[in-house]
Design an enzyme around this catalytic site. Sequence first.
Site, PDB file in Angstrom:
ATOM      1  N   CYS A 113       0.773  -1.183  -0.504  1.00 50.06           N
ATOM      2  CA  CYS A 113      -0.104   0.258  -0.225  1.00 50.06           C
ATOM      3  C   CYS A 113       0.632   1.144  -0.118  1.00 50.06           C
ATOM      4  O   CYS A 113       0.372   2.266  -0.483  1.00 50.06           O
ATOM      5  CB  CYS A 113      -1.248  -0.089   1.346  1.00 50.06           C
ATOM      6  SG  CYS A 113      -2.034  -1.121   1.439  1.00 50.06           S
ATOM      7  N   HIS A 254      -3.511   7.818   2.547  1.00 49.69           N
ATOM      8  CA  HIS A 254      -3.284   5.754   2.189  1.00 49.69           C
ATOM      9  C   HIS A 254      -5.020   5.258   2.858  1.00 49.69           C
ATOM     10  O   HIS A 254      -5.386   6.198   3.405  1.00 49.69           O
ATOM     11  CB  HIS A 254      -2.872   5.085   2.511  1.00 49.69           C
ATOM     12  CG  HIS A 254      -3.019   3.335   2.218  1.00 49.69           C
ATOM     13  ND1 HIS A 254      -3.722   3.607   0.523  1.00 49.69           N
ATOM     14  CD2 HIS A 254      -2.954   2.497   2.952  1.00 49.69           C
ATOM     15  CE1 HIS A 254      -3.842   2.361   1.368  1.00 49.69           C
ATOM     16  NE2 HIS A 254      -4.002   1.651   2.748  1.00 49.69           N
ATOM     17  N   ASN A 284      -9.474   0.074   0.183  1.00 48.48           N
ATOM     18  CA  ASN A 284      -8.840   0.364   0.140  1.00 48.48           C
ATOM     19  C   ASN A 284      -8.333   0.047  -1.354  1.00 48.48           C
ATOM     20  O   ASN A 284      -7.965  -0.884  -1.307  1.00 48.48           O
ATOM     21  CB  ASN A 284      -7.826  -0.388   1.204  1.00 48.48           C
ATOM     22  CG  ASN A 284      -6.585  -0.836   1.033  1.00 48.48           C
ATOM     23  OD1 ASN A 284      -5.562   0.034   0.111  1.00 48.48           O
ATOM     24  ND2 ASN A 284      -6.007  -1.189   2.340  1.00 48.48           N
TER      25      ASN A 284
HETATM   26  O1  UT7 Z   1      -3.068  -0.631   4.208  1.00 45.79           O
HETATM   27  C1  UT7 Z   1      -2.775  -2.087   4.900  1.00 45.79           C
HETATM   28  C2  UT7 Z   1      -4.347  -3.016   5.077  1.00 45.79           C
HETATM   29  N1  UT7 Z   1      -5.288  -3.168   6.182  1.00 45.79           N
HETATM   30  C3  UT7 Z   1      -4.993  -2.458   6.683  1.00 45.79           C
HETATM   31  O2  UT7 Z   1      -5.593  -0.871   6.948  1.00 45.79           O
HETATM   32  C4  UT7 Z   1      -6.785  -2.503   7.971  1.00 45.79           C
HETATM   33  C5  UT7 Z   1      -6.080  -2.712   8.915  1.00 45.79           C
HETATM   34  N2  UT7 Z   1      -7.196  -2.617  10.294  1.00 45.79           N
HETATM   35  C6  UT7 Z   1      -8.879  -1.983  10.556  1.00 45.79           C
HETATM   36  O3  UT7 Z   1      -8.822  -1.766   9.763  1.00 45.79           O
HETATM   37  C7  UT7 Z   1      -9.781  -2.414  11.191  1.00 45.79           C
HETATM   38  O4  UT7 Z   1      -8.848  -4.058  12.447  1.00 45.79           O
HETATM   39  C8  UT7 Z   1     -10.780  -3.513  10.986  1.00 45.79           C
HETATM   40  C9  UT7 Z   1     -11.458  -2.545  10.106  1.00 45.79           C
HETATM   41  C10 UT7 Z   1     -10.296  -4.776   9.030  1.00 45.79           C
HETATM   42  C11 UT7 Z   1     -11.403  -4.476  11.498  1.00 45.79           C
HETATM   43  O5  UT7 Z   1     -12.410  -3.471  12.706  1.00 45.79           O
HETATM   44  P1  UT7 Z   1     -12.254  -4.099  14.479  1.00 45.79           P
HETATM   45  O6  UT7 Z   1     -12.784  -2.288  14.622  1.00 45.79           O
HETATM   46  O7  UT7 Z   1     -10.555  -3.723  14.065  1.00 45.79           O
HETATM   47  O8  UT7 Z   1     -13.004  -5.275  14.597  1.00 45.79           O
HETATM   48  P2  UT7 Z   1     -12.046  -6.298  14.997  1.00 45.79           P
HETATM   49  O9  UT7 Z   1     -11.105  -7.111  13.688  1.00 45.79           O
HETATM   50  O10 UT7 Z   1     -11.563  -6.436  16.499  1.00 45.79           O
HETATM   51  O11 UT7 Z   1     -13.625  -7.293  14.775  1.00 45.79           O
HETATM   52  C12 UT7 Z   1     -14.236  -6.944  15.901  1.00 45.79           C
HETATM   53  C13 UT7 Z   1     -15.871  -8.134  15.521  1.00 45.79           C
HETATM   54  C14 UT7 Z   1     -15.503  -9.771  15.216  1.00 45.79           C
HETATM   55  O12 UT7 Z   1     -16.260 -10.238  16.115  1.00 45.79           O
HETATM   56  P3  UT7 Z   1     -16.015 -10.515  17.330  1.00 45.79           P
HETATM   57  O13 UT7 Z   1     -15.179 -11.448  17.784  1.00 45.79           O
HETATM   58  O14 UT7 Z   1     -15.842  -9.100  18.523  1.00 45.79           O
HETATM   59  O15 UT7 Z   1     -17.371 -11.409  17.689  1.00 45.79           O
HETATM   60  C15 UT7 Z   1     -15.437 -10.136  14.522  1.00 45.79           C
HETATM   61  O16 UT7 Z   1     -15.275 -11.605  13.536  1.00 45.79           O
HETATM   62  O17 UT7 Z   1     -16.324  -7.787  14.166  1.00 45.79           O
HETATM   63  C16 UT7 Z   1     -16.290  -8.899  13.186  1.00 45.79           C
HETATM   64  N3  UT7 Z   1     -16.201  -8.797  12.298  1.00 45.79           N
HETATM   65  C17 UT7 Z   1     -16.998  -7.886  11.074  1.00 45.79           C
HETATM   66  N4  UT7 Z   1     -18.613  -8.222  11.368  1.00 45.79           N
HETATM   67  C18 UT7 Z   1     -19.613  -7.985  10.885  1.00 45.79           C
HETATM   68  C19 UT7 Z   1     -15.162  -8.638  11.568  1.00 45.79           C
HETATM   69  N5  UT7 Z   1     -14.929  -8.665  10.126  1.00 45.79           N
HETATM   70  C20 UT7 Z   1     -16.766  -7.890   9.803  1.00 45.79           C
HETATM   71  C21 UT7 Z   1     -17.597  -7.591   8.816  1.00 45.79           C
HETATM   72  N6  UT7 Z   1     -19.112  -8.210   9.066  1.00 45.79           N
HETATM   73  N7  UT7 Z   1     -16.726  -7.749   8.050  1.00 45.79           N
END
Ligand code: UT7
Length: 327
Positions: A113, A254, A284
Amino acid sequence: MIRAVIEGIGHSVPEKKLTNEDLERLVDTSDEWIVQRTGIKERRITSPGEAASTLGIVAAQEALEESGTKPEDIQLVICGTVTGDYQFPSTSCLIQEAIGAKKAGAFDVGAACAGFIYALDVAGSMVESGRYETVLVIGVDVLTKFVDWKDRATCVLFGDGAGAVVLKGQTGTDRGLVKSLLLSDGSGAKHIHCQMGGSMFPAGSKEAEGDARRVYMNGSEVYRFAVNAMGDACCKVLEAAGMEPGDVDLFVPHQANLRIIQSAQKRLGLDDERVFINVQHYGNTSGGSIPLGLYEAQKQGRLKKGDLVLTVGFGAGLVWGANLIRW
Ligand code: UT7
């Protein structure tokens, strides 16, 4: 002193749109979750038969046209991508041939990225050295070809897109690349990767059929890293240039996640007018994200000749970096 000035910019995104509502039908997710956690509403995705070069060629042609550059005047084509058409040849060679840059050398830069940030600094240094006068830089990725469409944690995040700029060496101007910063921390390689097709897990090997096929990401680790990396790179590049956030006319970060952008905005103390955001439309787009942002900012009249623009990126590697540009 020779400055590497951006004289033209182009872009390209696929026609096909994928909305959050479309994703609700594919995986267990909701528009509400995606918008709250990422700010993304829709993204563009390539179709079968389209690849990184498809987008890169269109973006390059537009940048050439805008800058009034003949293809045969291009001396180098540098493409920031990690989703090139093939393992080899490089995507930059495919673009070079398609646009008719017959006298140019061509190579790819792989920094995920942060691909455009890295490629622009490489190109800028070569122009500033006086060895090259006219260089085409492209940032493009098509990560939707590599995501696991059953993995809701990653498939909602990515879209495809490209941007390109023509850099020209000029003297007697304060326009151009002012400063850049490139950083990496390979200890974080395990947090975000797509392993298939490389020499460790070649296509056709047993491992390449498993999880290695697709994009893997430890979202919370990458999130923690990103929040720190964005502010870190911005502060360091401004300090190296003897400037402050108050000097920045437009911040084009980004576009991975609205919350990550907002945390960098807060750290820099920038008001909304000075922050460019289009993550809601494209998700992204990895190496395409920053040039696509610069392109749209200019088209919307938010980026004008002489403005100081700060770009910053982070991604798999882990890598991060920033470019400070007098537009
Ligand atoms: O260019 C580099 C590329 N990568 C990035 O920039 C990604 C950086 N990370 C992020 O943007 C965030 O970590 C995410 C958007 C990927 C995730 O957000 P988060 O607030 O960190 O959520 P999480 O991973 O802690 O997940 C929270 C909950 C989980 O459920 P439980 O375990 O709390 O029951 C996940 O299973 O949200 C769940 N979850 C979803 N729910 C609905 C994860 N993805 C989804 C989804 N829809 N698409």
